[in-house]
Scaffold this motif. Structure first.
Motif, PDB file in Angstrom:
ATOM      1  N   GLU A   1       0.825  -1.213   0.000  1.00 48.55           N
ATOM      2  CA  GLU A   1       0.000   0.000   0.000  1.00 48.55           C
ATOM      3  C   GLU A   1       0.860   1.264   0.000  1.00 48.55           C
ATOM      4  O   GLU A   1       0.383   2.354   0.325  1.00 48.55           O
ATOM      5  N   ASN A   2       2.144   1.116  -0.339  1.00 52.38           N
ATOM      6  CA  ASN A   2       3.090   2.239  -0.348  1.00 52.38           C
ATOM      7  C   ASN A   2       3.189   2.923   1.017  1.00 52.38           C
ATOM      8  O   ASN A   2       3.247   4.147   1.108  1.00 52.38           O
ATOM      9  N   LEU A   3       3.206   2.122   2.063  1.00 53.35           N
ATOM     10  CA  LEU A   3       3.334   2.618   3.431  1.00 53.35           C
ATOM     11  C   LEU A   3       4.626   2.100   4.041  1.00 53.35           C
ATOM     12  O   LEU A   3       5.221   1.133   3.550  1.00 53.35           O
ATOM     13  N   ARG A   4       5.036   2.749   5.137  1.00 56.97           N
ATOM     14  CA  ARG A   4       6.230   2.337   5.883  1.00 56.97           C
ATOM     15  C   ARG A   4       5.858   2.213   7.358  1.00 56.97           C
ATOM     16  O   ARG A   4       4.774   2.613   7.779  1.00 56.97           O
ATOM     17  N   ALA A   5       6.788   1.717   8.144  1.00 60.89           N
ATOM     18  CA  ALA A   5       6.548   1.534   9.579  1.00 60.89           C
ATOM     19  C   ALA A   5       6.124   2.829  10.252  1.00 60.89           C
ATOM     20  O   ALA A   5       5.319   2.815  11.183  1.00 60.89           O
ATOM     21  N   GLU A   6       6.623   3.964   9.795  1.00 60.13           N
ATOM     22  CA  GLU A   6       6.262   5.250  10.403  1.00 60.13           C
ATOM     23  C   GLU A   6       4.771   5.564  10.282  1.00 60.13           C
ATOM     24  O   GLU A   6       4.246   6.387  11.033  1.00 60.13           O
ATOM     25  N   HIS A   7       4.081   4.898   9.363  1.00 62.26           N
ATOM     26  CA  HIS A   7       2.643   5.108   9.190  1.00 62.26           C
ATOM     27  C   HIS A   7       1.801   4.294  10.176  1.00 62.26           C
ATOM     28  O   HIS A   7       0.595   4.507  10.283  1.00 62.26           O
ATOM     29  N   ILE A   8       2.415   3.355  10.873  1.00 58.96           N
ATOM     30  CA  ILE A   8       1.673   2.526  11.825  1.00 58.96           C
ATOM     31  C   ILE A   8       1.315   3.369  13.048  1.00 58.96           C
ATOM     32  O   ILE A   8       2.177   4.005  13.649  1.00 58.96           O
ATOM     33  N   VAL A   9       0.037   3.347  13.394  1.00 61.97           N
ATOM     34  CA  VAL A   9      -0.425   4.130  14.538  1.00 61.97           C
ATOM     35  C   VAL A   9      -0.845   3.259  15.721  1.00 61.97           C
ATOM     36  O   VAL A   9      -0.936   3.739  16.845  1.00 61.97           O
ATOM     37  N   LYS A  10      -1.092   1.978  15.486  1.00 66.57           N
ATOM     38  CA  LYS A  10      -1.520   1.086  16.561  1.00 66.57           C
ATOM     39  C   LYS A  10      -1.082  -0.332  16.252  1.00 66.57           C
ATOM     40  O   LYS A  10      -1.177  -0.785  15.102  1.00 66.57           O
ATOM     41  N   VAL A  11      -0.583  -1.011  17.265  1.00 66.61           N
ATOM     42  CA  VAL A  11      -0.154  -2.404  17.148  1.00 66.61           C
ATOM     43  C   VAL A  11      -0.849  -3.208  18.235  1.00 66.61           C
ATOM     44  O   VAL A  11      -0.835  -2.816  19.412  1.00 66.61           O
ATOM     45  N   ASN A  12      -1.465  -4.326  17.851  1.00 67.25           N
ATOM     46  CA  ASN A  12      -2.041  -5.278  18.806  1.00 67.25           C
ATOM     47  C   ASN A  12      -1.283  -6.577  18.657  1.00 67.25           C
ATOM     48  O   ASN A  12      -1.171  -7.109  17.545  1.00 67.25           O
TER      49      ASN A  12
END
Length: 131
Positions: free
Chosen positions: A68-79
Motif C-alpha cells: 500500500e506504499n506505506l512504511r513503519a512510520e505510518h503505523i499508529v496502533k499495534v495489537n
C-alpha cells in the motif's frame, strides 16, 4: 505533509515497554486496517521457533505495508497476541530494527490462536496523512 504524532504525556506514567501512550492522526488521513499477521514464510511454512515467528511476522507486516506504499512510520496502533511468553530481548531487537518511533500498542497473552502452530499474531492500524 502533516505528520503522525506519537507521544507520552508527562501527566502519565512512563510506558512499561516500547510504545507511545498517544498517537495523533492528522485530519484527512487515509486509514488502513490490516489483518493480523503471523510468522509464516512466503511458502506458508510456520516455524516451530517463537523467535523465528516474531521475525517472519514483522517481515509480513512490512510486505503488507509496502503493498500500500506505506512504511513503519505510518503505523499508529499495534495489537500483539502471543500464546507463549515473549523473549523480550529478541522481540525488542526486532522491534527497534523496524520502528524509529513507537506507535501505540496493546499486548495480550492468550491460550490459542487460529491454528495450533501459530505462536504470535500481530495486527496493525496505519494512517497516511494527506499531502
Amino acid at each position: 505533509m502533516k505528520n503522525i504524532i506519537k507521544r507520552n504525556p508527562n501527566t502519565m506514567p512512563k510506558p512499561v515497554g516500547e510504545y507511545s501512550h498517544v498517537t495523533v492522526i492528522p485530519r484527512n488521513s487515509e486509514l488502513y486496517t490490516f489483518s493480523g499477521q503471523i510468522g509464516n514464510d512466503l511458502e506458508g511454512n510456520i516455524p516451530v521457533s517463537h523467535k523465528e515467528q516474531v521475525e517472519n511476522t514483522f517481515k509480513n507486516i512490512e510486505r503488507a505495508l509496502l503493498s500500500e506504499n506505506l512504511r513503519a512510520e505510518h503505523i499508529v496502533k499495534v495489537n500483539i497476541w502471543s500464546v507463549e511468553e515473549i523473549n523480550w530481548d529478541h522481540f525488542d531487537n526486532v522491534w527497534h530494527s523496524f520502528f524509529e518511533t513507537n506507535p501505540s500498542m496493546t499486548i495480550a497473552y492468550i491460550s490459542a490462536l487460529g491454528l495450533p502452530e501459530i505462536g504470535i499474531e500481530i495486527e496493525i492500524l496505519a494512517a497516511k496523512p494527506s499531502e
